[in-house]
Motif scaffolding. Structure first.
Motif, PDB file in Angstrom:
ATOM      1  N   MET A 259       0.870  -1.188   0.000  1.00  0.00           N
ATOM      2  CA  MET A 259       0.000   0.000   0.000  1.00  0.00           C
ATOM      3  C   MET A 259       0.905   1.235   0.000  1.00  0.00           C
ATOM      4  SD  MET A 259      -3.260   0.719  -0.126  1.00  0.00           S
ATOM      5  CE  MET A 259      -3.891  -0.903   0.335  1.00  0.00           C
ATOM      6  N   PRO A 260       1.723   1.407  -1.051  1.00  0.00           N
ATOM      7  CA  PRO A 260       2.780   2.424  -0.987  1.00  0.00           C
ATOM      8  C   PRO A 260       2.305   3.859  -1.025  1.00  0.00           C
ATOM      9  CG  PRO A 260       2.724   1.406  -3.168  1.00  0.00           C
ATOM     10  CD  PRO A 260       1.805   0.607  -2.286  1.00  0.00           C
ATOM     11  N   THR A 261       1.159   4.138  -1.647  1.00  0.00           N
ATOM     12  CA  THR A 261       0.727   5.527  -1.815  1.00  0.00           C
ATOM     13  C   THR A 261      -0.778   5.646  -1.605  1.00  0.00           C
ATOM     14  OG1 THR A 261       0.156   5.408  -4.173  1.00  0.00           O
ATOM     15  CG2 THR A 261       2.486   5.752  -3.627  1.00  0.00           C
ATOM     16  N   PRO A 262      -1.274   6.862  -1.398  1.00  0.00           N
ATOM     17  CA  PRO A 262      -2.730   7.052  -1.356  1.00  0.00           C
ATOM     18  C   PRO A 262      -3.414   6.656  -2.663  1.00  0.00           C
ATOM     19  CG  PRO A 262      -1.622   8.935  -0.369  1.00  0.00           C
ATOM     20  CD  PRO A 262      -0.555   8.106  -1.018  1.00  0.00           C
ATOM     21  N   ASP A 263      -2.693   6.729  -3.786  1.00  0.00           N
ATOM     22  CA  ASP A 263      -3.264   6.271  -5.058  1.00  0.00           C
ATOM     23  C   ASP A 263      -3.596   4.787  -5.005  1.00  0.00           C
ATOM     24  OD1 ASP A 263      -3.093   8.783  -6.187  1.00  0.00           O
ATOM     25  OD2 ASP A 263      -1.174   8.399  -7.180  1.00  0.00           O
ATOM     26  N   ARG A 283       1.159  -7.247  -7.020  1.00  0.00           N
ATOM     27  CA  ARG A 283       2.170  -7.414  -5.968  1.00  0.00           C
ATOM     28  C   ARG A 283       3.502  -7.733  -6.635  1.00  0.00           C
ATOM     29  NH1 ARG A 283      -0.135  -8.018  -0.841  1.00  0.00           N
ATOM     30  NH2 ARG A 283      -2.376  -8.469  -0.868  1.00  0.00           N
ATOM     31  N   GLY A 284       4.571  -7.177  -6.071  1.00  0.00           N
ATOM     32  CA  GLY A 284       5.879  -7.365  -6.686  1.00  0.00           C
ATOM     33  C   GLY A 284       6.183  -6.345  -7.758  1.00  0.00           C
ATOM     34  N   THR A 285       5.339  -5.311  -7.874  1.00  0.00           N
ATOM     35  CA  THR A 285       5.612  -4.197  -8.778  1.00  0.00           C
ATOM     36  C   THR A 285       5.610  -2.904  -7.963  1.00  0.00           C
ATOM     37  OG1 THR A 285       3.334  -3.516  -9.336  1.00  0.00           O
ATOM     38  CG2 THR A 285       4.231  -5.432 -10.513  1.00  0.00           C
ATOM     39  N   THR A 286       5.957  -1.802  -8.610  1.00  0.00           N
ATOM     40  CA  THR A 286       5.922  -0.514  -7.923  1.00  0.00           C
ATOM     41  C   THR A 286       4.520   0.071  -7.900  1.00  0.00           C
ATOM     42  OG1 THR A 286       6.491   0.634  -9.985  1.00  0.00           O
ATOM     43  CG2 THR A 286       8.309   0.015  -8.524  1.00  0.00           C
ATOM     44  N   ARG A 287       3.553  -0.575  -8.553  1.00  0.00           N
ATOM     45  CA  ARG A 287       2.167  -0.090  -8.572  1.00  0.00           C
ATOM     46  C   ARG A 287       1.197  -1.220  -8.238  1.00  0.00           C
ATOM     47  NH1 ARG A 287       0.893   5.289  -8.179  1.00  0.00           N
ATOM     48  NH2 ARG A 287       2.496   6.528  -9.229  1.00  0.00           N
ATOM     49  N   PRO A 288       1.316  -1.821  -7.039  1.00  0.00           N
ATOM     50  CA  PRO A 288       0.375  -2.881  -6.672  1.00  0.00           C
ATOM     51  C   PRO A 288      -1.056  -2.368  -6.687  1.00  0.00           C
ATOM     52  CG  PRO A 288       1.616  -2.127  -4.764  1.00  0.00           C
ATOM     53  CD  PRO A 288       2.266  -1.521  -5.955  1.00  0.00           C
ATOM     54  N   PHE A 289      -1.955  -3.218  -7.160  1.00  0.00           N
ATOM     55  CA  PHE A 289      -3.392  -2.965  -7.252  1.00  0.00           C
ATOM     56  C   PHE A 289      -3.759  -1.924  -8.324  1.00  0.00           C
ATOM     57  CE2 PHE A 289      -2.534  -4.419  -2.909  1.00  0.00           C
ATOM     58  CZ  PHE A 289      -3.220  -5.612  -2.965  1.00  0.00           C
ATOM     59  N   GLU A 290      -2.777  -1.265  -8.901  1.00  0.00           N
ATOM     60  CA  GLU A 290      -3.018  -0.427 -10.078  1.00  0.00           C
ATOM     61  C   GLU A 290      -2.628  -1.164 -11.347  1.00  0.00           C
ATOM     62  OE1 GLU A 290      -1.858   3.847  -9.631  1.00  0.00           O
ATOM     63  OE2 GLU A 290      -1.048   3.128  -7.724  1.00  0.00           O
ATOM     64  N   LEU A 291      -1.713  -2.112 -11.258  1.00  0.00           N
ATOM     65  CA  LEU A 291      -1.340  -2.996 -12.356  1.00  0.00           C
ATOM     66  C   LEU A 291      -1.958  -4.366 -12.125  1.00  0.00           C
ATOM     67  CD1 LEU A 291       2.446  -2.131 -12.759  1.00  0.00           C
ATOM     68  CD2 LEU A 291       0.709  -1.838 -14.538  1.00  0.00           C
ATOM     69  N   LEU A 292      -2.604  -4.910 -13.143  1.00  0.00           N
ATOM     70  CA  LEU A 292      -3.237  -6.220 -13.065  1.00  0.00           C
ATOM     71  C   LEU A 292      -2.909  -6.978 -14.344  1.00  0.00           C
ATOM     72  CD1 LEU A 292      -6.781  -4.850 -12.137  1.00  0.00           C
ATOM     73  CD2 LEU A 292      -5.103  -5.708 -10.497  1.00  0.00           C
ATOM     74  N   GLY A 293      -2.678  -8.288 -14.240  1.00  0.00           N
ATOM     75  CA  GLY A 293      -2.394  -9.011 -15.474  1.00  0.00           C
ATOM     76  C   GLY A 293      -2.039 -10.463 -15.273  1.00  0.00           C
ATOM     77  N   ALA A 294      -1.776 -11.124 -16.408  1.00  0.00           N
ATOM     78  CA  ALA A 294      -1.399 -12.535 -16.416  1.00  0.00           C
ATOM     79  C   ALA A 294      -0.758 -12.864 -17.755  1.00  0.00           C
ATOM     80  CB  ALA A 294      -2.622 -13.421 -16.191  1.00  0.00           C
ATOM     81  N   GLU A 295      -0.077 -13.988 -17.827  1.00  0.00           N
ATOM     82  CA  GLU A 295       0.494 -14.444 -19.095  1.00  0.00           C
ATOM     83  C   GLU A 295      -0.636 -14.721 -20.086  1.00  0.00           C
ATOM     84  OE1 GLU A 295       4.508 -16.831 -18.652  1.00  0.00           O
ATOM     85  OE2 GLU A 295       2.981 -17.699 -17.339  1.00  0.00           O
ATOM     86  N   GLY A 296      -0.481 -14.222 -21.295  1.00  0.00           N
ATOM     87  CA  GLY A 296      -1.473 -14.474 -22.329  1.00  0.00           C
ATOM     88  C   GLY A 296      -2.478 -13.357 -22.525  1.00  0.00           C
ATOM     89  N   ILE A 297      -2.497 -12.382 -21.637  1.00  0.00           N
ATOM     90  CA  ILE A 297      -3.413 -11.252 -21.794  1.00  0.00           C
ATOM     91  C   ILE A 297      -2.773 -10.207 -22.713  1.00  0.00           C
ATOM     92  CG2 ILE A 297      -4.554  -9.339 -20.611  1.00  0.00           C
ATOM     93  CD1 ILE A 297      -4.977 -11.090 -18.242  1.00  0.00           C
ATOM     94  N   THR A 323       8.271  -8.995  -9.183  1.00  0.00           N
ATOM     95  CA  THR A 323       9.489  -9.506  -8.540  1.00  0.00           C
ATOM     96  C   THR A 323       9.187 -10.546  -7.478  1.00  0.00           C
ATOM     97  OG1 THR A 323       9.463  -7.687  -6.957  1.00  0.00           O
ATOM     98  CG2 THR A 323      10.725  -7.355  -8.990  1.00  0.00           C
ATOM     99  N   PHE A 324       7.929 -10.662  -7.058  1.00  0.00           N
ATOM    100  CA  PHE A 324       7.505 -11.725  -6.146  1.00  0.00           C
ATOM    101  C   PHE A 324       6.013 -11.943  -6.340  1.00  0.00           C
ATOM    102  CE2 PHE A 324       7.142  -7.821  -3.632  1.00  0.00           C
ATOM    103  CZ  PHE A 324       5.884  -7.939  -3.061  1.00  0.00           C
ATOM    104  N   SER A 325       5.451 -12.909  -5.629  1.00  0.00           N
ATOM    105  CA  SER A 325       4.040 -13.264  -5.708  1.00  0.00           C
ATOM    106  C   SER A 325       3.724 -13.894  -7.066  1.00  0.00           C
ATOM    107  CB  SER A 325       3.170 -12.038  -5.405  1.00  0.00           C
ATOM    108  OG  SER A 325       1.831 -12.419  -5.162  1.00  0.00           O
ATOM    109  N   LYS A 326       2.502 -13.761  -7.550  1.00  0.00           N
ATOM    110  CA  LYS A 326       2.081 -14.411  -8.791  1.00  0.00           C
ATOM    111  C   LYS A 326       2.959 -13.984  -9.968  1.00  0.00           C
ATOM    112  CE  LYS A 326      -2.827 -14.289  -7.421  1.00  0.00           C
ATOM    113  NZ  LYS A 326      -4.115 -13.610  -7.705  1.00  0.00           N
TER     114      LYS A 326
END
Length: 417
Positions: A259-263, A283-297, A323-326
């Motif tokens: 939860m790095p920022t109010p954003d 998770r594992g990015t600098t924008r958790p919960f703002e970035l979403l994705g998976a292989e193949g999308i 860098t970690f998690s899914k």
């Protein structure tokens, strides 16, 4: 006359807190419409010379967010002040000093900075947690943690569990209020069905509750707790329900590692639902919960999400490697949320829209096998409707009756306008 280091720190801590409370109003960071700085519950407690805690052995439930406006931790300030008999600290998920990742805590230890015993509350409730309070020797339990406004953020259930345990142990309970960083304008989203109660939702409140922790404490005490608790709240001054965190003039301390920022908090009550899927929630990015994705999308998800015309937000085709998690170390495709009008933005509706379009635009979409999505949304209804092909409006409409009932109850406990 000689002065101890503790006495000197006490003087600086008390005067600093009082000066912060009495000081001039400051403009909101970034020029985003703030009217002046908010005074937290802790600041008001300190400015009053801790009179509310006089003669009491005190323990504090807190984490790294329990800070003064000049970013000192309230435990360090109180420990250095001879007017407070601070004898214990209680750490929630991620720990008192914040060293643990999601699903972890720091355990029992003595804090190196203060020498105070730190007790672990994570995943403890009922009589076992009451026994921790009894063993600590406290008379009063103080709660001071920054919430982010979502039902599944575990700190509000730490509040609930600690209130219930304090009642069992015969301890007084004091809540020091802090702002809801995403405003307190409205409650949004589905209301929990008690059949799905877990630590990410103990009682039937809305997914985005639109309340402060002191307001929630009042609601918990009167609506849900079976044993009365000796509850007191120290309100903020200067906070308006319509204000986002950047209007408060307060420092943002990440309440948890992701939860790095109010954003992040702004989108969290909607996009955390992706924890219940096979997609990365960032998770594992600098924008958790703002970035979403998976292989193949690919770009088709962003195109489908933008076609919904959801208010206040746009979706950008994005690629990232957690860098970690899914999908750790793998490049995945997905979307990034860009909120351009936060007044109009509805995070829960956006989260549902993203689930609906992820399922329709990517053949690999799947729910987690343990149906964690049901715990996050508070029932099986969202999952079963989406699986049946329901659109965003049908899913949102399915919770409106329950939400209206919760909003009516919630209104009784609001402390600010």
């Amino acid at each position: 006359m000689s002065l101890s280091r503790r006495s000197l720190l006490a003087a600086g801590g008390a005067l600093g807190a009082a000066a912060a409370t009495a000081g001039p109003a400051s403009a909101a960071p970034g020029g985003r419409g703030g009217h002046g700085r908010v005074r937290t519950g802790f600041e008001r407690l300190a400015a009053d010379g801790y009179a509310l805690l006089a003669g009491e052995r005190v323990g504090v439930v807190t984490n790294p967010t329990g800070v003064t406006p000049d970013a000192r931790h309230v435990v360090d300030v109180m420990h250095a002040d001879e007017r407070v008999d601070l004898v214990a600290v209680f750490g929630p998920e991620h720990g008192f000093r914040g060293t643990a990742q999601a699903g972890g805590s720091e355990g029992r230890y003595d804090d190196p900075a203060t020498g105070l015993p730190v007790y672990d509350t994570y995943l403890k409730s009922g009589q076992p947690l009451a026994d921790v309070f009894t063993a600590s020797g406290v008379d009063t339990v103080v709660f001071d943690i920054q919430d982010v406004g979502a039902r599944f953020y575990t700190y509000i259930w730490t509040l609930y569990d600690c209130m219930a345990a304090a009642a069992l142990a015969g301890k007084r309970f004091v809540v020091l209020d802090r702002p809801n960083p995403v405003t307190g304008r409205a409650a949004l989203g589905p209301v929990l069905d008690r059949a799905f109660a877990t630590f990410v939702g103990r009682e039937p409140i809305a997914q985005a509750h639109g309340m402060t922790v002191a307001e929630l404490a009042g609601l918990f005490a009167r609506e849900f707790l079976t044993t009365p608790v000796a509850l007191e709240a120290v309100r903020m001054t200067g906070w308006r329900r319509s204000e986002f965190f950047d209007a408060t003039g307060l420092p943002w301390v990440p309440p948890s590692p992701n939860m790095p920022t109010p954003d992040t908090a702004l989108v969290y009550s909607g996009t955390c639902l992706f924890e219940g899927t096979n997609l990365s929630e960032g998770r594992g990015t600098t924008r958790p919960f703002e970035l979403l994705g998976a292989e193949g999308i690919d770009r088709r998800w962003a195109e489908a999400a933008n076609a919904l015309g959801l208010p206040g937000v746009r979706f950008r085709e994005a690629y990232f490697a957690p860098t970690f998690s899914k999908f750790q170390g793998k490049t995945v495709g997905g979307v990034q949320l860009h909120v351009h009008d936060r007044e109009a933005f509805d995070p829960v509706r956006a989260g549902i829209g993203l689930l609906v379009t992820a399922r329709s635009s990517w053949s690999g979409f799947a729910w987690r096998a343990d149906h964690w999505i049901d715990k996050l949304t508070g029932s099986a209804r969202v999952r079963t409707l989406i699986d049946a092909g329901a659109g965003v409006e049908d899913v949102v409409g399915a919770w409106e009756t329950d939400l209206a009932a919760f909003r009516s109850v919630r209104e009784e406990y609001l402390l600010y306008r």
